[in-house]
Scaffold this motif. Sequence first.
Motif, mmCIF file in Angstrom:
data_model
loop_
_atom_site.group_PDB
_atom_site.id
_atom_site.type_symbol
_atom_site.label_atom_id
_atom_site.label_comp_id
_atom_site.label_asym_id
_atom_site.label_seq_id
_atom_site.Cartn_x
_atom_site.Cartn_y
_atom_site.Cartn_z
ATOM 1 N N THR A 204 63.141 79.505 33.058
ATOM 2 C CA THR A 204 62.494 80.034 34.278
ATOM 3 C C THR A 204 62.916 79.246 35.527
ATOM 4 O OG1 THR A 204 60.611 80.379 32.777
ATOM 5 C CG2 THR A 204 60.292 81.047 35.051
ATOM 6 N N ARG A 279 57.290 85.429 33.791
ATOM 7 C CA ARG A 279 57.180 83.955 33.771
ATOM 8 C C ARG A 279 57.278 83.387 35.190
ATOM 9 N NH1 ARG A 279 60.587 84.456 29.401
ATOM 10 N NH2 ARG A 279 62.397 83.636 30.510
ATOM 11 N N SER A 283 54.349 81.146 36.833
ATOM 12 C CA SER A 283 54.690 79.783 37.267
ATOM 13 C C SER A 283 54.263 79.592 38.730
ATOM 14 C CB SER A 283 56.196 79.584 37.106
ATOM 15 O OG SER A 283 56.666 78.586 37.944
ATOM 16 N N GLY A 384 56.012 75.578 34.470
ATOM 17 C CA GLY A 384 56.681 76.641 33.717
ATOM 18 C C GLY A 384 57.835 77.227 34.477
#
Length: 384
Positions: A204, A279, A283, A384
């Motif tokens: 990511t 994602r 994040s 993340g």
Amino acid sequence: MFMRTDCRCCRGTNLTEVFDLGQQPLANAFLRSEQLELKYPLTLKECNDCGMVQLGHVVDASTMFTDYSFLTGSSQYMADHFAKLMNENAKRYVPEGGLVVEIGSNDGTALSSIQTRRLGIDPAANLSDIARKRGVPTITGFFTESLANEVTKTHGQAHLIVACNVLGHIDDLDNICRGVKTLLHPNGAFVVEVPHVNWLISKTEYDTIYHEHLSYFAVRPLATLFSRHGLRITQIETQEVHGGSLRLTIQHGMGHNSQAITWIEGELKPRDWSAFRQRCESSKQRLVDWLVTKDGDVVGYGAPAKATVRLNYCGIGTNLLPSVVDSTPNKQGHFIPGTHQPIYDPKVISDTNNILILAWNHEKEIRSKLINFTGQITSVSEFG
Ligand code: TMP
């Protein structure tokens, strides 16, 4: 700015848009004051034929690269990495009196680590000046087929051509390959380093997507590109730098080596862009929520281009993150494009209980410089 409608590696036109970061400022165009800056669309497209990933819009190279604020020498870790690359490959490919050329030689850090005949080529006048001052002969300009012809005439062919984190910045890769074909000695090697797009996706690392990075490579599209120019991949290594990079050795000839064939087969699986987009969103949400709990008591560490992208994508203004520090002298006294955090010298980290590492690829080195800091140190990679 223009829209690229064909694939830079295979020249096919079967492209699909897979990610949209909206309108973004140029990530390295640090502001001298809190002025309003230009913004450009930032979208990713994938080639359905060879698997290449590239930006939908191309900003004029002279707008981005003629005064560049990133100094390779600002990271000892990167300087050591490039010194090792140069020395290993010079030993392997460059005979007595042979020439080493670096494309995108920045401040001459990598070339200064070897004693052989050497020549840097870099479009940024400010960086080539630094390189020349440290004794590295440097041409200020873009590496093109015609410059390669000139260099071949004046210096002879090169036994080693190095281009690290450079191919991704260049729109016309066919022109580069023609230049390499001319300049590279029949027994020589062209060594390139590029981050692998599949690692960008799996980790990511959306903050590495910005206008300067026109291409997001994998082995399959590069193999297609090099084959079209009578060049073959003869070695592939993986490197830890920049969140995971490929180091490819390319030489004259046809037919890629067995390592390349294995990589290509592994890359045939379709990429899951939908999961990647989800994602990125979560994040962003986690980082913003964390900053809200800190109520402005945070200093950002590092002002790389990826900090600009992350802060803009997440909409993090000076209310959530009031300032940033960076060791690069020509970034200090400037402001992050778009979100306008002032950039200070790390020596003057103000009274704060939290440091947020934005230059996550240098986390280890940055933490080692903060051993006396008593507050909490968090890296953006933790979100993340
Ligand atoms: P990069 O991610 O493009 O390599 O840029 C890293 C940025 O982080 C660069 O502007 C220099 C800065 N930096 C520091 O301020 N302190 C450090 O210790 C290191 C390693 C980098």
